[in-house]
Design an enzyme around this catalytic site. Sequence first.
Site, PDB file in Angstrom:
ATOM      1  N   LYS A 221       0.850  -1.197   0.000  1.00  0.00           N
ATOM      2  CA  LYS A 221       0.000   0.000   0.000  1.00  0.00           C
ATOM      3  C   LYS A 221       0.884   1.245   0.000  1.00  0.00           C
ATOM      4  O   LYS A 221       1.909   1.285   0.691  1.00  0.00           O
ATOM      5  CB  LYS A 221      -0.903  -0.024   1.242  1.00  0.00           C
ATOM      6  CG  LYS A 221      -1.919   1.112   1.311  1.00  0.00           C
ATOM      7  CD  LYS A 221      -2.848   0.966   2.515  1.00  0.00           C
ATOM      8  CE  LYS A 221      -3.879   2.083   2.580  1.00  0.00           C
ATOM      9  NZ  LYS A 221      -4.827   1.942   3.686  1.00  0.00           N
TER      10      LYS A 221
ATOM     11  N   SER B  38      -9.879   2.330   2.798  1.00  0.00           N
ATOM     12  CA  SER B  38      -8.944   3.009   1.917  1.00  0.00           C
ATOM     13  C   SER B  38      -7.994   2.069   1.183  1.00  0.00           C
ATOM     14  O   SER B  38      -7.353   2.452   0.223  1.00  0.00           O
ATOM     15  CB  SER B  38      -8.123   4.002   2.735  1.00  0.00           C
ATOM     16  OG  SER B  38      -7.307   3.313   3.676  1.00  0.00           O
TER      17      SER B  38
ATOM     18  N   SER C 277     -10.526   0.136   7.048  1.00  0.00           N
ATOM     19  CA  SER C 277      -9.871   0.199   5.739  1.00  0.00           C
ATOM     20  C   SER C 277      -9.179  -1.082   5.282  1.00  0.00           C
ATOM     21  O   SER C 277      -8.659  -1.126   4.174  1.00  0.00           O
ATOM     22  CB  SER C 277      -8.851   1.338   5.715  1.00  0.00           C
ATOM     23  OG  SER C 277      -9.503   2.572   5.704  1.00  0.00           O
TER      24      SER C 277
END
Length: 491
Positions: free
Chosen positions: A78, A158, A182
């Site tokens: 990420k 997210s 998330s």
Amino acid sequence: MTDLTSLTLAEARDGLANKSFTALELTDAHLEAIERARVLNAYVLETPAQARAMAREADVRIAKGEGGPLNGLPLGVKDLFATEGTRTTACSQILDDFKPPYESTVTSQLWRDGAVMLGKLNNDEFAMGSSNETSRFGPVVNPWRRQGSDAKLVPGGSSGGSASAVAAGLCLGATATDTGGSIRQPAAFTGTVGIKPTYGRCSRWGIVAFASSLDQAGPIARTVRDAAILMHSMAGHDPKDTTSVDRPVPDYEAAVGKSVKGMKIGIPKEYRLDGMPAEIEKLWTQGAGWLKSAGAELVEVSLPHTKYALPAYYIVAPAEASSNLARYDGVRYGARVEGRNIVEMYENTRAKGFGAEVRRRIMIGTYVLSAGYYDAYYLRAQKVRTLIKKDFEDCYAAGIDAILTPATPSAAFGIGEKAGADPIEMYLNDIFTVTANMAGLPGIAVPAGRDAQGLPLGLQLVGRPFDEETLLSLGEVIEQAAGRFTPERWW
């Protein structure tokens, strides 16, 4: 030869060990898959040269009979995790072309154990969002589609890039972060497994901060076993992170497949929301039935302060974000927009560098921390947080081993579908997940079924502090009963 990108992380590990293929072949297969799937926009930076170099090193170690538990296994990272010398932007314009001079603790532990980095994954800007539509690199596309439709769906947020990439076979697993859901919400939207560990279990050092008392790193993977393998490498004490907890890292993989007979599973009555879709209710009942069939005992429990969790979260998280994001001013690193004086330069840089959702949350946070409203909002929200934590403590003190809830109030929705809506409608996606962050507890989302349009739905288990093992054992029961979920390739 089997499509190497369809293997689970555990299967790939075994294949490398018995020399069915090389780490370089495994990495190349994933790099080709990434190239074919650019329409999903899961990766914001591909690192093929670095990946192949790491894979070759892994092959040398394998030939010598050496290497760590993740040797030669290709992963995605990420874009919130600092990767030394490799662009890290939190998917925000304000970080522009920032290349960190250091590596995050979590990723350095993955490389220590032999993993291969395929590239950086898309996310909502500064991890603020529930649909991966706020990224400066554009939205991520969910590899799943509704039956009979080619409308593009969100993967959740997210950590949408992480979830989309894992579901589409663009990496064997991915790092992710969870501040209010998330990891778990994108996992539920994409038919993958996501673990939010106990606060302090994984180091936050080198992860771009959103809300420091809520943020926690964790894995997204295809199976519960894969998530357990990744957790083992990601977890551990880090003296560089003052919130990191110094306690031994258990063998998480050993918990997968363990009997759940005699465990008490709490079913919280407050999670039965007005207007909850019938298919979510049915999924929840079905999941509880699977656990009961495996020998667990179902107990109705009460978490009375649940209804205050979402409003309290959306005070605490923006408050911490407004403080954390004060450091982005264009002086030392990232984007800079000149002005007539330094104050104007700050204003121009922040106005142009931050996206609309980030600006909204900074303004909310600054407002609730202001002198006139601190007691009315921020202090009160922190008191509510303590009460939420106590609700869970009371349940666990009464002998409950884990709590079963839906992971999300619906399946994935269309990209742009909620664009004109009240932002609160988007925030409601976190309704089942924020409580675990507010209480600092571990949570896992496991695929458990599909809706009427063929989209994956997930169930969530919330456990005692530092008892991720129980969640893995229970999660595997649901996984075995529900089966694996793989999207049909259209890209």
